[in-house]
Design an enzyme around this catalytic site. Structure first.
Site, PDB file in Angstrom:
ATOM      1  N   TYR A  22      -0.420   2.715  16.860  1.00  0.00           N
ATOM      2  CA  TYR A  22      -0.745   1.435  17.483  1.00  0.00           C
ATOM      3  C   TYR A  22       0.099   1.254  18.748  1.00  0.00           C
ATOM      4  O   TYR A  22       1.298   1.556  18.755  1.00  0.00           O
ATOM      5  CB  TYR A  22      -0.469   0.283  16.516  1.00  0.00           C
ATOM      6  CG  TYR A  22      -1.404   0.272  15.329  1.00  0.00           C
ATOM      7  CD1 TYR A  22      -2.769   0.505  15.504  1.00  0.00           C
ATOM      8  CD2 TYR A  22      -0.939   0.021  14.041  1.00  0.00           C
ATOM      9  CE1 TYR A  22      -3.636   0.495  14.420  1.00  0.00           C
ATOM     10  CE2 TYR A  22      -1.806   0.004  12.959  1.00  0.00           C
ATOM     11  CZ  TYR A  22      -3.153   0.247  13.156  1.00  0.00           C
ATOM     12  OH  TYR A  22      -4.018   0.237  12.092  1.00  0.00           O
ATOM     13  N   HIS A 172      -3.366 -11.024  13.710  1.00  0.00           N
ATOM     14  CA  HIS A 172      -2.956  -9.627  13.573  1.00  0.00           C
ATOM     15  C   HIS A 172      -1.911  -9.372  12.483  1.00  0.00           C
ATOM     16  O   HIS A 172      -1.424  -8.251  12.353  1.00  0.00           O
ATOM     17  CB  HIS A 172      -2.452  -9.094  14.928  1.00  0.00           C
ATOM     18  CG  HIS A 172      -3.553  -8.930  15.931  1.00  0.00           C
ATOM     19  ND1 HIS A 172      -3.972  -9.946  16.745  1.00  0.00           N
ATOM     20  CD2 HIS A 172      -4.357  -7.873  16.222  1.00  0.00           C
ATOM     21  CE1 HIS A 172      -4.968  -9.522  17.513  1.00  0.00           C
ATOM     22  NE2 HIS A 172      -5.230  -8.275  17.219  1.00  0.00           N
ATOM     23  N   ARG A 202      -9.928  -1.911  26.326  1.00  0.00           N
ATOM     24  CA  ARG A 202      -9.312  -0.939  25.433  1.00  0.00           C
ATOM     25  C   ARG A 202     -10.345  -0.475  24.424  1.00  0.00           C
ATOM     26  O   ARG A 202     -11.422  -1.072  24.321  1.00  0.00           O
ATOM     27  CB  ARG A 202      -8.092  -1.539  24.713  1.00  0.00           C
ATOM     28  CG  ARG A 202      -8.444  -2.628  23.727  1.00  0.00           C
ATOM     29  CD  ARG A 202      -7.189  -3.217  23.090  1.00  0.00           C
ATOM     30  NE  ARG A 202      -6.560  -2.304  22.157  1.00  0.00           N
ATOM     31  CZ  ARG A 202      -6.800  -2.271  20.849  1.00  0.00           C
ATOM     32  NH1 ARG A 202      -7.675  -3.104  20.316  1.00  0.00           N
ATOM     33  NH2 ARG A 202      -6.184  -1.426  20.064  1.00  0.00           N
ATOM     34  N   ASN A 204     -10.833   0.592  20.325  1.00  0.00           N
ATOM     35  CA  ASN A 204     -10.280   0.632  18.977  1.00  0.00           C
ATOM     36  C   ASN A 204     -11.201   1.503  18.129  1.00  0.00           C
ATOM     37  O   ASN A 204     -12.389   1.605  18.429  1.00  0.00           O
ATOM     38  CB  ASN A 204     -10.197  -0.785  18.402  1.00  0.00           C
ATOM     39  CG  ASN A 204      -9.340  -0.815  17.156  1.00  0.00           C
ATOM     40  OD1 ASN A 204      -8.393  -0.048  17.037  1.00  0.00           O
ATOM     41  ND2 ASN A 204      -9.700  -1.657  16.212  1.00  0.00           N
ATOM     42  N   GLU A 244     -14.890   0.473  18.962  1.00  0.00           N
ATOM     43  CA  GLU A 244     -15.116  -0.822  19.600  1.00  0.00           C
ATOM     44  C   GLU A 244     -14.611  -0.761  21.037  1.00  0.00           C
ATOM     45  O   GLU A 244     -13.422  -0.473  21.268  1.00  0.00           O
ATOM     46  CB  GLU A 244     -14.348  -1.914  18.874  1.00  0.00           C
ATOM     47  CG  GLU A 244     -14.859  -2.183  17.473  1.00  0.00           C
ATOM     48  CD  GLU A 244     -14.116  -3.330  16.795  1.00  0.00           C
ATOM     49  OE1 GLU A 244     -14.584  -3.770  15.741  1.00  0.00           O
ATOM     50  OE2 GLU A 244     -13.080  -3.786  17.302  1.00  0.00           O
ATOM     51  N   TYR A 295      -4.952   1.033   6.075  1.00  0.00           N
ATOM     52  CA  TYR A 295      -5.442  -0.191   6.728  1.00  0.00           C
ATOM     53  C   TYR A 295      -6.861  -0.003   7.263  1.00  0.00           C
ATOM     54  O   TYR A 295      -7.706  -0.892   7.170  1.00  0.00           O
ATOM     55  CB  TYR A 295      -4.496  -0.615   7.860  1.00  0.00           C
ATOM     56  CG  TYR A 295      -5.085  -1.753   8.661  1.00  0.00           C
ATOM     57  CD1 TYR A 295      -5.104  -3.050   8.145  1.00  0.00           C
ATOM     58  CD2 TYR A 295      -5.669  -1.528   9.909  1.00  0.00           C
ATOM     59  CE1 TYR A 295      -5.691  -4.086   8.844  1.00  0.00           C
ATOM     60  CE2 TYR A 295      -6.257  -2.553  10.613  1.00  0.00           C
ATOM     61  CZ  TYR A 295      -6.262  -3.836  10.083  1.00  0.00           C
ATOM     62  OH  TYR A 295      -6.857  -4.852  10.774  1.00  0.00           O
ATOM     63  N   LYS A 296      -7.124   1.168   7.827  1.00  0.00           N
ATOM     64  CA  LYS A 296      -8.453   1.419   8.393  1.00  0.00           C
ATOM     65  C   LYS A 296      -9.489   1.728   7.314  1.00  0.00           C
ATOM     66  O   LYS A 296     -10.671   1.929   7.620  1.00  0.00           O
ATOM     67  CB  LYS A 296      -8.391   2.583   9.403  1.00  0.00           C
ATOM     68  CG  LYS A 296      -7.709   2.216  10.726  1.00  0.00           C
ATOM     69  CD  LYS A 296      -7.730   3.412  11.669  1.00  0.00           C
ATOM     70  CE  LYS A 296      -7.030   3.127  12.990  1.00  0.00           C
ATOM     71  NZ  LYS A 296      -7.805   2.283  13.907  1.00  0.00           N
TER      72      LYS A 296
END
Ligand code: HEM
Length: 316
Positions: A22, A172, A202, A204, A244, A295-296
């Site tokens: 990150y 977040h 950006r 993601n 994204e 997390y993903k």
């Protein structure tokens, strides 16, 4: 960007490095356009509108004080559609009397700019129904940014209804390690300094078992279980790289920030056709720390995907 199978160029999310962490990976956006019209436009718009009709509370939220900022968003996006895609969209603005034509959907809308009564839905909701992007409006006050309005049909496992009104850091908090080295604070400060006319963007990414766009937290029970079905044999077809493309625009009058999210999906069997992507993505997935994989939502099937990629790598 590389074009796969003659489709739209896919926004492959990784740079030079074979590791992913990150970070504030936003870069200046050039050309400065908040939206992109791709080949799945009509399909995506149809799905979006169905979701908005059937699940209005899940897909749309706004606070009354955002109305002026919403008109700014409408202004920005309709002008961009008309100037970047003039064959598909036209805008005639005669003082406050506006006529917007969408050739792709065959619609013609006439309304008075700034007059809510002349639109069937709020301005953010209206303009969102003409673009593939999800649109989030962050309002800036008291040295912070708050999610005060949004149209969200294609979330990657989060809930607009739950996050409504939250600050940037509150939104977040669920991300492990996001506070490490005050990353959340540094990104917030960066966002609050964004200037009108100088947008940023950006990418993601995550992996998904399936190709469903509307993976809301509320419907997790419907789509989450496909993760259990991933094998090295079916991973190429079933698992998708979900990217994204996120863009950030300062709205000069209201001082809000428009955050647009365009979700792209690529099955792994297409990704591996491009050997440098296969090599780099395998390395990144192998090295990815468990807390990020968890997390993903990749942990359950990471090994099956790695086995699939390994077989493909051996063929090169
Ligand atoms: C200002 C508009 C933004 C909004 C509304 C927003 C919203 C969100 C939401 C809702 C999530 C999912 C959280 C959850 O799981 O509940 C998320 C994840 C994340 N956001 Fe943001 N975000 C914004 C900007 C940014 C920016 C500018 C960055 C970095 C430069 C960033 C970095 C991340 C990262 C790293 C994740 C985790 C994604 C993953 O691992 O898949 N966000 N964001």
């Amino acid at each position: 960007m590389v074009s796969i199978e003659n489709k739209d160029p896919f926004p492959y999310p990784f740079g030079e490095q074979d590791v992913y962490r990150y970070s504030n990976n936003a870069v200046p956006l050039n050309p400065p356009i908040a939206i992109e019209v791709t080949k799945s436009y009509l399909e995506d718009i149809k799905l979006k509108r169905e979701l908005l009709i059937n699940h209005p509370k899940r897909c749309y939220h706004s606070m009354p004080h955002t109305l002026d900022a919403q008109w700014e968003v409408l202004d920005l996006i309709l002008h961009q559609l008309a100037s970047f895609y003039p064959e598909n969209y036209q805008l005639v603005a005669n003082n406050d009397h506006w006529i917007f034509t969408n050739q792709l959907t065959g619609e013609n809308h006439s309304f008075i700019f700034g007059n809510q009564a002349t639109l069937d839905v709020e301005p953010l909701d209206f303009v969102g129904r003409h673009v593939q992007e999800d649109l989030i409006l962050m309002m800036q006050r008291d040295g912070d940014l708050f999610l005060d309005a949004g149209q969200l049909c294609f979330p990657a496992n989060w809930s607009l209804y739950f996050d409504a009104g939250m600050s940037f850091k509150e939104i977040h908090t669920t991300i492990p390690g996001f506070k490490y080295g005050s990353l959340d604070e540094r990104i917030l400060q960066f966002l609050m300094r964004i200037e009108a006319g100088s947008p940023w963007w950006r990418k993601n990414w995550s992996l998904m078992a399936g190709d469903r766009l509307d993976t809301s937290l509320e419907t997790f029970a419907e789509w989450g279980k496909a993760r259990k079905n991933v094998t090295k044999e079916n991973a190429g077809e079933l698992v998708h790289l979900r990217v994204e493309v996120q863009k950030l625009f300062r709205l000069p009058k209201s001082n809000g920030i428009l955050f647009t999210i365009h979700t792209h999906m690529l099955p792994l069997e297409s990704l591996i056709q491009h050997t440098p992507w296969l090599k780099q993505f395998s390395a990144i997935l192998k090295e990815l720390p468990e807390f990020i994989a968890e997390y993903k939502g990749i942990s359950l099937y990471r090994n099956s995907v790695l086995e699939y990629l390994e077989v493909e790598l051996k063929k090169r």
